[in-house]
Design a protein around this motif. Structure first.
Motif, PDB file in Angstrom:
ATOM      1  N   LEU A   1       7.108  29.428 -22.904  1.00 26.24           N
ATOM      2  CA  LEU A   1       8.135  30.399 -23.575  1.00 26.24           C
ATOM      3  C   LEU A   1       8.339  29.695 -25.220  1.00 26.24           C
ATOM      4  N   LYS A   2       8.777  28.350 -25.176  1.00 26.44           N
ATOM      5  CA  LYS A   2       9.227  28.021 -26.534  1.00 26.44           C
ATOM      6  C   LYS A   2       7.948  27.781 -27.493  1.00 26.44           C
ATOM      7  N   THR A   3       6.911  27.171 -26.943  1.00 27.25           N
ATOM      8  CA  THR A   3       6.004  26.422 -27.860  1.00 27.25           C
ATOM      9  C   THR A   3       4.652  27.326 -27.724  1.00 27.25           C
ATOM     10  N   GLY A   4       4.535  28.306 -26.762  1.00 25.22           N
ATOM     11  CA  GLY A   4       3.066  28.874 -26.591  1.00 25.22           C
ATOM     12  C   GLY A   4       2.270  27.903 -26.197  1.00 25.22           C
ATOM     13  N   GLN A   5       2.489  26.881 -25.628  1.00 28.95           N
ATOM     14  CA  GLN A   5       1.624  25.730 -25.114  1.00 28.95           C
ATOM     15  C   GLN A   5       1.731  25.481 -23.655  1.00 28.95           C
ATOM     16  N   ARG A   6       0.741  25.275 -22.934  1.00 27.81           N
ATOM     17  CA  ARG A   6       0.868  25.151 -21.456  1.00 27.81           C
ATOM     18  C   ARG A   6       0.838  23.325 -21.462  1.00 27.81           C
ATOM     19  N   LEU A   7       1.687  23.024 -20.402  1.00 30.52           N
ATOM     20  CA  LEU A   7       1.609  21.804 -19.990  1.00 30.52           C
ATOM     21  C   LEU A   7       0.619  21.686 -19.212  1.00 30.52           C
TER      22      LEU A   7
ATOM     23  N   SER B  11      15.625  33.312 -29.078  1.00 25.09           N
ATOM     24  CA  SER B  11      17.097  33.129 -29.150  1.00 25.09           C
ATOM     25  C   SER B  11      17.754  32.667 -27.909  1.00 25.09           C
ATOM     26  N   PRO B  12      18.899  32.121 -27.819  1.00 23.25           N
ATOM     27  CA  PRO B  12      19.400  31.739 -26.318  1.00 23.25           C
ATOM     28  C   PRO B  12      19.878  32.935 -25.673  1.00 23.25           C
ATOM     29  N   LEU B  13      20.073  32.571 -24.336  1.00 19.04           N
ATOM     30  CA  LEU B  13      20.333  33.561 -23.235  1.00 19.04           C
ATOM     31  C   LEU B  13      21.901  33.500 -23.431  1.00 19.04           C
ATOM     32  N   GLN B  14      22.657  34.561 -23.548  1.00 20.13           N
ATOM     33  CA  GLN B  14      24.094  34.762 -24.040  1.00 20.13           C
ATOM     34  C   GLN B  14      24.595  35.357 -22.626  1.00 20.13           C
ATOM     35  N   ILE B  15      25.588  34.739 -21.953  1.00 19.63           N
ATOM     36  CA  ILE B  15      26.082  35.433 -20.824  1.00 19.63           C
ATOM     37  C   ILE B  15      27.537  35.397 -21.021  1.00 19.63           C
ATOM     38  N   GLY B  16      27.980  36.415 -21.348  1.00 19.82           N
ATOM     39  CA  GLY B  16      29.340  36.445 -21.763  1.00 19.82           C
ATOM     40  C   GLY B  16      29.791  35.438 -23.103  1.00 19.82           C
ATOM     41  N   SER B  17      30.644  34.635 -22.586  1.00 17.84           N
ATOM     42  CA  SER B  17      30.950  33.519 -23.592  1.00 17.84           C
ATOM     43  C   SER B  17      29.968  32.278 -23.363  1.00 17.84           C
ATOM     44  N   VAL B  18      29.184  32.108 -22.548  1.00 21.70           N
ATOM     45  CA  VAL B  18      28.318  30.930 -22.387  1.00 21.70           C
ATOM     46  C   VAL B  18      26.997  31.165 -22.908  1.00 21.70           C
ATOM     47  N   THR B  19      26.430  30.304 -23.621  1.00 15.29           N
ATOM     48  CA  THR B  19      25.100  30.382 -24.300  1.00 15.29           C
ATOM     49  C   THR B  19      24.279  29.322 -23.566  1.00 15.29           C
ATOM     50  N   ILE B  20      23.053  29.664 -23.350  1.00 11.99           N
ATOM     51  CA  ILE B  20      22.044  28.939 -22.408  1.00 11.99           C
ATOM     52  C   ILE B  20      20.702  28.706 -23.252  1.00 11.99           C
ATOM     53  N   ASN B  21      20.352  27.829 -23.538  1.00 18.30           N
ATOM     54  CA  ASN B  21      19.157  27.591 -24.637  1.00 18.30           C
ATOM     55  C   ASN B  21      17.762  27.507 -23.781  1.00 18.30           C
ATOM     56  N   SER B  22      17.824  28.424 -22.736  1.00 19.86           N
ATOM     57  CA  SER B  22      16.724  28.747 -21.877  1.00 19.86           C
ATOM     58  C   SER B  22      16.781  30.052 -21.425  1.00 19.86           C
ATOM     59  N   ARG B  23      15.411  30.786 -21.165  1.00 21.71           N
ATOM     60  CA  ARG B  23      15.451  31.967 -20.325  1.00 21.71           C
ATOM     61  C   ARG B  23      14.880  31.897 -19.138  1.00 21.71           C
ATOM     62  N   VAL B  24      14.642  30.915 -18.693  1.00 22.67           N
ATOM     63  CA  VAL B  24      14.122  30.533 -17.191  1.00 22.67           C
ATOM     64  C   VAL B  24      15.140  29.632 -16.435  1.00 22.67           C
TER      65      VAL B  24
ATOM     66  N   GLU C 284       2.924  37.281 -28.116  1.00 26.44           N
ATOM     67  CA  GLU C 284       3.642  36.782 -29.064  1.00 26.44           C
ATOM     68  C   GLU C 284       4.812  37.502 -29.625  1.00 26.44           C
ATOM     69  N   LEU C 285       4.886  38.859 -29.402  1.00 27.67           N
ATOM     70  CA  LEU C 285       6.083  39.625 -29.495  1.00 27.67           C
ATOM     71  C   LEU C 285       7.147  39.320 -28.437  1.00 27.67           C
ATOM     72  N   MET C 286       6.607  39.057 -27.383  1.00 22.43           N
ATOM     73  CA  MET C 286       7.640  38.878 -26.156  1.00 22.43           C
ATOM     74  C   MET C 286       8.276  37.660 -26.375  1.00 22.43           C
ATOM     75  N   ARG C 287       7.465  36.480 -26.683  1.00 20.44           N
ATOM     76  CA  ARG C 287       7.620  35.071 -26.822  1.00 20.44           C
ATOM     77  C   ARG C 287       8.961  35.141 -28.075  1.00 20.44           C
ATOM     78  N   SER C 288       8.637  35.978 -29.143  1.00 22.70           N
ATOM     79  CA  SER C 288       9.506  35.762 -30.296  1.00 22.70           C
ATOM     80  C   SER C 288      10.802  36.535 -29.886  1.00 22.70           C
ATOM     81  N   ARG C 289      10.752  37.499 -28.779  1.00 24.23           N
ATOM     82  CA  ARG C 289      11.958  38.330 -28.472  1.00 24.23           C
ATOM     83  C   ARG C 289      12.903  37.083 -27.791  1.00 24.23           C
ATOM     84  N   LEU C 290      12.088  36.051 -27.122  1.00 21.53           N
ATOM     85  CA  LEU C 290      12.895  35.523 -26.162  1.00 21.53           C
ATOM     86  C   LEU C 290      13.267  34.114 -26.675  1.00 21.53           C
TER      87      LEU C 290
END
Ligand SMILES: Cc1cc2nc3c(=O)[nH]c(=O)nc-3n(C[C@H](O)[C@H](O)[C@H](O)COP(=O)(O)O)c2cc1C
Length: 337
Positions: A255-261, A13-26, A5-11
């Protein structure tokens, strides 16, 4: 809170690549001969906000042929997307990067990991791990040429005797790279043996820019193990997506929901193979059918009769024949339910 849960909460926030924001860590990795527009469209369906990569593009070929290669053909609705370039000449790469930005690339990725002889003997791909001075010049030149972020994808070293991941990664970051993706194998390993995530952990600890872990991420479970061990800022899926364009979306969802599809069964996978075949035919014609053979074979696994079906799919030479074989297999699977 437990570790997961700690790891999920760390992830979250969006992935910030310089000026580009990506709403996924995968991220979906670049895969030569695989991640064309058709494959990316399928991955995108299940992973609507993840970063995609084109197949690697030769900057030298672009320079000499003076035309855009097909692999740089991207649609505006494909974003976020990175165009990956390879070569060892900073000026060719800078020129190619400018064209890639004109094509709509959100970031430019430089391939410093490809192990294939044809590429390394010309100084590109993973051979740059043995020539950091040139690698630095490349990153500096490309950063100067474009205003989008420049990223690097590399390996942990040339061989076991020459693992230089930490130092090399620091040099790339200092030269201006805004993100580093690390495949946890040496060049000598090729695609064999295990990815050594412990080296990714060391690089992550040493860098301020985002570090993306790559190698042996084939399921939600392996993704979580890798993220826990490396503390990386995200993960990149590669061979696990062959015949399985659901993977990036599945991991992102967890990662976003803690639930498996629910995992797609053989019927859903073969339906996806059918669609993949038709899309490749529409996009590339007869060449697309030849390329579809390997994809269809990758989808056809883990059910009774899969080996025989794969054998037939590898020889398909028309859409009608491919659809016929897949429809028959789907009907049989549905009857046996
Ligand atoms: C068929 C194939 C094509 C690949 N093409 C590229 C490429 O164009 N650019 C690149 O950086 N890596 C390429 N790779 C390497 C993958 O992106 C990834 O780094 C590697 O497969 C390790 O991840 P895995 O163990 O999850 O497969 C390719 C790998 C395979 C198997």
């Amino acid at each position: 809170m437990d570790q997961l849960e700690l790891m999920r909460s760390r992830l979250q926030s969006p992935l910030q690549i310089g000026s580009v924001t990506i709403n996924s860590r995968v991220l979906q990795s670049p895969l030569s001969g695989v991640t064309d527009k058709v494959f990316r469209r399928l991955v995108r369906r299940y992973a609507p906000v993840s970063m995609m990569y084109t197949e690697m593009v030769s900057a030298a070929e672009m320079h000499h042929l003076r035309r855009l290669p097909e692999v740089m053909d991207i649609d505006p609705d494909e974003r976020p997307i990175s165009i990956q370039l390879f070569d060892c000449r900073p000026d060719f790469l800078a020129e190619a990067a400018r064209k890639a930005v004109d094509q709509g690339a959100d970031t430019i990725d430089i391939n410093m990991g490809c192990p294939v002889n044809k590429i390394t003997k010309n100084g590109g791909g993973s051979s740059l791990l043995r020539d950091p001075a040139t690698a630095i010049q490349i990153v500096e030149a490309v950063c100067q040429a474009v205003s989008v972020p420049v990223t690097v994808k590399t390996r942990i070293g040339w061989s076991d005797e020459a693992i230089n991941a930490v130092e090399f990664a620091q040099q790339m970051a200092a030269a201006g790279a805004q993100m580093l993706t690390l495949h946890g194998r040496t060049r000598a390993q090729g695609y064999t043996g295990s990815a050594r995530w412990e080296w990714i952990a060391k690089v992550k600890a040493a860098l301020d820019i985002p570090v993306i872990a790559n190698g042996d991420i084939v399921s939600v479970d392996s993704a979580l193990r890798c993220l826990l061990q490396t503390q990386a800022d995200g993960i990149m899926c590669s061979r696990g997506t062959l015949g399985y364009p659901f993977l990036v979306g599945e991991i992102d969802h967890f990662l976003k929901t803690g639930q498996r599809l629910p995992a797609p069964g053989p019927v859903e996978r073969l339906q996806c193979a059918r669609e993949h075949l038709i899309m490749l035919w529409e996009y590339k014609g007869v060449r697309g059918i030849r390329q579809a053979r390997k994809h269809m074979a990758w989808y056809a696994k883990d059910f009774l009769g899969a080996a025989e079906l794969r054998d037939q799919l590898c020889r398909v030479d028309s859409v009608a024949q491919g659809c016929y074989l897949l429809d028959e297999a789907i009907a049989q699977l549905q009857d046996s339910l």
